[in-house]
Design a protein around this motif. Structure first.
Motif, PDB file in Angstrom:
ATOM      1  N   TYR A 132       0.840  -1.194   0.000  1.00 21.00           N
ATOM      2  CA  TYR A 132       0.000   0.000   0.000  1.00 21.00           C
ATOM      3  C   TYR A 132       0.878   1.248   0.000  1.00 21.00           C
ATOM      4  CZ  TYR A 132      -3.153  -3.675   1.461  1.00 21.00           C
ATOM      5  OH  TYR A 132      -3.847  -4.851   1.530  1.00 21.00           O
ATOM      6  N   VAL A 133       0.489   2.210  -0.814  1.00 23.00           N
ATOM      7  CA  VAL A 133       1.270   3.441  -0.950  1.00 23.00           C
ATOM      8  C   VAL A 133       0.402   4.631  -0.574  1.00 23.00           C
ATOM      9  CG1 VAL A 133       2.604   4.904  -2.510  1.00 23.00           C
ATOM     10  CG2 VAL A 133       2.659   2.418  -2.794  1.00 23.00           C
ATOM     11  N   GLU A 134       0.906   5.428   0.340  1.00 21.52           N
ATOM     12  CA  GLU A 134       0.285   6.704   0.702  1.00 21.52           C
ATOM     13  C   GLU A 134       1.235   7.800   0.249  1.00 21.52           C
ATOM     14  OE1 GLU A 134      -2.716   6.987   2.218  1.00 21.52           O
ATOM     15  OE2 GLU A 134      -2.931   4.801   2.409  1.00 21.52           O
ATOM     16  N   SER A 150       4.170   0.310   2.164  1.00 23.68           N
ATOM     17  CA  SER A 150       4.239  -0.692   3.226  1.00 23.68           C
ATOM     18  C   SER A 150       3.303  -1.861   2.927  1.00 23.68           C
ATOM     19  CB  SER A 150       3.850  -0.062   4.565  1.00 23.68           C
ATOM     20  OG  SER A 150       3.738  -1.022   5.587  1.00 23.68           O
ATOM     21  N   ASP A 151       3.665  -3.027   3.428  1.00 23.52           N
ATOM     22  CA  ASP A 151       2.785  -4.195   3.324  1.00 23.52           C
ATOM     23  C   ASP A 151       1.702  -4.182   4.389  1.00 23.52           C
ATOM     24  OD1 ASP A 151       4.415  -5.057   1.275  1.00 23.52           O
ATOM     25  OD2 ASP A 151       5.549  -6.451   2.527  1.00 23.52           O
ATOM     26  N   THR A 152       1.919  -3.430   5.459  1.00 21.57           N
ATOM     27  CA  THR A 152       1.027  -3.507   6.620  1.00 21.57           C
ATOM     28  C   THR A 152       0.359  -2.185   6.995  1.00 21.57           C
ATOM     29  OG1 THR A 152       2.851  -3.036   8.144  1.00 21.57           O
ATOM     30  CG2 THR A 152       2.433  -5.358   7.596  1.00 21.57           C
ATOM     31  N   PRO A 200       9.969   0.749  -1.795  1.00 25.05           N
ATOM     32  CA  PRO A 200      10.899   0.909  -0.672  1.00 25.05           C
ATOM     33  C   PRO A 200      12.342   0.751  -1.142  1.00 25.05           C
ATOM     34  CG  PRO A 200       9.068  -0.519  -0.068  1.00 25.05           C
ATOM     35  CD  PRO A 200       8.978  -0.305  -1.556  1.00 25.05           C
ATOM     36  N   LEU A 201      13.230   1.531  -0.563  1.00 26.05           N
ATOM     37  CA  LEU A 201      14.637   1.505  -0.956  1.00 26.05           C
ATOM     38  C   LEU A 201      15.431   0.616  -0.015  1.00 26.05           C
ATOM     39  CD1 LEU A 201      14.967   5.332  -1.644  1.00 26.05           C
ATOM     40  CD2 LEU A 201      14.817   3.522  -3.348  1.00 26.05           C
TER      41      LEU A 201
END
Length: 211
Positions: A132-134, A150-152, A200-201
């Motif tokens: 999920y991306v905000e 994030s996955d969560t 994510p880096l």
């Protein structure tokens, strides 16, 4: 009266401590509150910026990341058409990386920067795994893209506070270099804001920042 003086003294002592929790980048002209003392700051090496002026990342002990990508200076258009271009950029990135995007939403914001937009979407990998991306997109004489992938979504509340704390460091500097016609940060600067869109880096991709 003694109690009142004691409270004032505590406030005066607390003010410098609170100020120390802000991360300031004078080159990219922004400051933002560090989510927690345990979060570490890093940056993408200049050779890997992909057209951005800078990409700064703060990472939690659990590996959660908030990313701030900053464009070169210019005069930028930020409106509904820009968000359509953002969505198109994200979808092209998805095709190149082998995943797809669903549930893209955006809303216009008036703070902490005007004009600005908040957005969100879901990345779906080939195996069906979701992340999920905000995001938050703001424009002055630079375009600032703040993201949390994030996955969560365990740090979503921290991210919202992080965005709310974002400030332009030097408002006079932010008015410079904005002559000429307004352009889109996506159509007018090919590749400039694609880096780190929802990805994510890895820690070894970052240079640590001491502040």
């Amino acid at each position: 009266m003694r109690t009142f003086r004691h409270v004032i003294a505590l406030l005066l002592l607390a003010t410098p401590l609170a100020a120390q929790n802000r991360f300031l980048d004078r080159t990219l002209n922004f400051s933002v509150a560090t989510p927690d003392a345990q979060w570490q700051w890093g940056q993408v090496p200049r050779a890997n910026l992909g057209g951005c002026e800078g990409i700064v990342v703060t990472t939690s002990p659990q590996g959660e990341q908030f990313t701030i990508s900053v464009s070169p200076t210019g005069r930028f258009r930020l409106d509904e058409n820009t968000l359509f271009e953002l969505r198109s950029t994200i979808r092209r990135d998805a095709e190149e990386q082998g995943y797809h995007v669903t549930d893209f939403h955006h809303i216009r914001s008036t703070s902490p920067i005007f004009p600005s937009y908040s957005y969100s979407y879901t990345r779906v990998a080939k195996d069906g795994k979701k992340s999920y991306v905000e995001g938050y997109l703001a424009a002055v004489n630079r375009v600032y893209t703040i993201q949390y992938a994030s996955d969560t979504r365990n740090s979503l509340d921290d991210f919202k506070r992080f965005v709310s704390s974002f400030q332009i460091a030097d408002k006079f500097e932010a008015q410079r270099g904005i002559g000429g016609p307004a352009i889109s940060p996506f159509g007018g600067l090919p590749g400039a804001m694609k880096t780190a869109l929802g990805q994510p880096l890895a820690p070894n991709a970052l240079e640590p920042i001491r502040h």
